[in-house]
Design an enzyme around this catalytic site. Sequence first.
Site, short mmCIF file in Angstrom:
data_model
loop_
_atom_site.label_atom_id
_atom_site.label_comp_id
_atom_site.label_asym_id
_atom_site.label_seq_id
_atom_site.Cartn_x
_atom_site.Cartn_y
_atom_site.Cartn_z
N PHE A 1 -5.46 2.46 0.67
CA PHE A 1 -5.80 1.87 -0.62
C PHE A 1 -5.99 0.37 -0.54
CE2 PHE A 1 -3.51 5.78 -2.31
CZ PHE A 1 -4.69 6.49 -2.45
N ASP A 2 -5.35 -0.29 0.42
CA ASP A 2 -5.67 -1.70 0.67
C ASP A 2 -7.13 -1.85 1.07
OD1 ASP A 2 -3.58 -3.54 0.20
OD2 ASP A 2 -2.50 -2.85 1.96
N VAL A 3 -7.57 -1.00 2.00
CA VAL A 3 -8.95 -1.06 2.46
C VAL A 3 -9.92 -0.73 1.32
CG1 VAL A 3 -10.64 -0.05 4.04
CG2 VAL A 3 -8.33 -0.57 4.85
N ASP B 1 0.83 -1.21 0.00
CA ASP B 1 0.00 0.00 0.00
C ASP B 1 0.86 1.26 0.00
OD1 ASP B 1 -2.96 1.12 0.86
OD2 ASP B 1 -1.37 2.23 1.86
#
Length: 394
Positions: A177-179, A149
Amino acid sequence: MADEASRSGGGARGPLDGLLVADFSRILAGPYATMLLADLGADVIKVEGPKGDDTRTWLPPVRGDVSTYYLAVNRNKRSLVLDLKDDTDAALARELAARADVVIENFKPGGLDRYGLGHDAVRSANPRVIYASISAFGSQADPLLPGYDLMVQAISGLMSLTGAPDGPPYRAGISVFDVMTGMHASIGILAALHHRDRTGEGQHVEVDLLSSALSGLVNHSSAHVAGGEVPHRMGNAHPSLFPYEPLPVADGELVVIAGNDGQFAKLCDVLGLPDLPADPRFARNQDRTAHRDQLRPLLVEALAGHTRNDLFRKLLAAGVPCAPINSIAEGVAFAEEIGLHPVVQAGEGPAAVPTVRHPITFSATPPRYRLPPPGLNADGAELRAWLTDPRPPG
């Protein structure tokens, strides 16, 4: 806290009850997506290598001896350890994929092909499968690019927007951005399932962090692609609104927002500045934005006589958006205060783990918190037996 029925979902089945998800993902984006599906009733089998998901070792902080990072995104799942380098285990993994409604993975693009677990091989055995692939930069990117991320925060431009104008760039406080990509993956899976319900056809769903980042940068990416501008760091300021940032008060800072001219007039009324809304420098939002350096000192001087919590209540009562800058503990406490019941128990009895509730509320099929995040291979014996039993015909 919520009452017991709302914490557990009572006896209602989730909207995804009966859906089998083979989860070959790890770390954050994939596990977050599959936890959202599991909360809604999907049976998620978390396939882990012999050493387990990396986040099991990302500590501190811990609860007991378990990483709270791992606990955050793995409730309502069952754990099965399979060593894909072992022929027997790889065969069990292929059998699981052949039985699943959804397969989700975040290996490097093509990384599962060598085990017969790539999209084409799985679809050949299971034409109705929804196969979801998560990557950092898409399937056509240089395979040497790893998928973190922080790299995407840097490459996408987010870090160029975060921090003081004259200071260094900063990462966001979470792997944002992972989430976001995990949420996009769950949306894509649900859309593909709807298509399958109508047509009987499975499909390959692909999401990547960089595309999620550029979409999630919304007005900033639009400023460039539609307006030809390159946004830059402005600290806590907003490029198109003022005030829309933390401002100092007697005992700290308060986020103060005037999203339109009416809200600005109400703010000035509370602060005892009745002449400012008529001042041509500040009459409209675009005027306030253009003259923010002249307006800010006037607001700061008036704010200095107020405490954070007192002004928070006064401005809310007047219809002016504002917020104290809380710690995580204060944020959870506030959510509880306003009735959101943010903390639920995953599982029952001594094994139960406090966790943050699913963010979506359903009137008929509420999320349930049946299982705590599983220990490594906690369900291995049961699942291996199931996978080696012949499937019933049909």
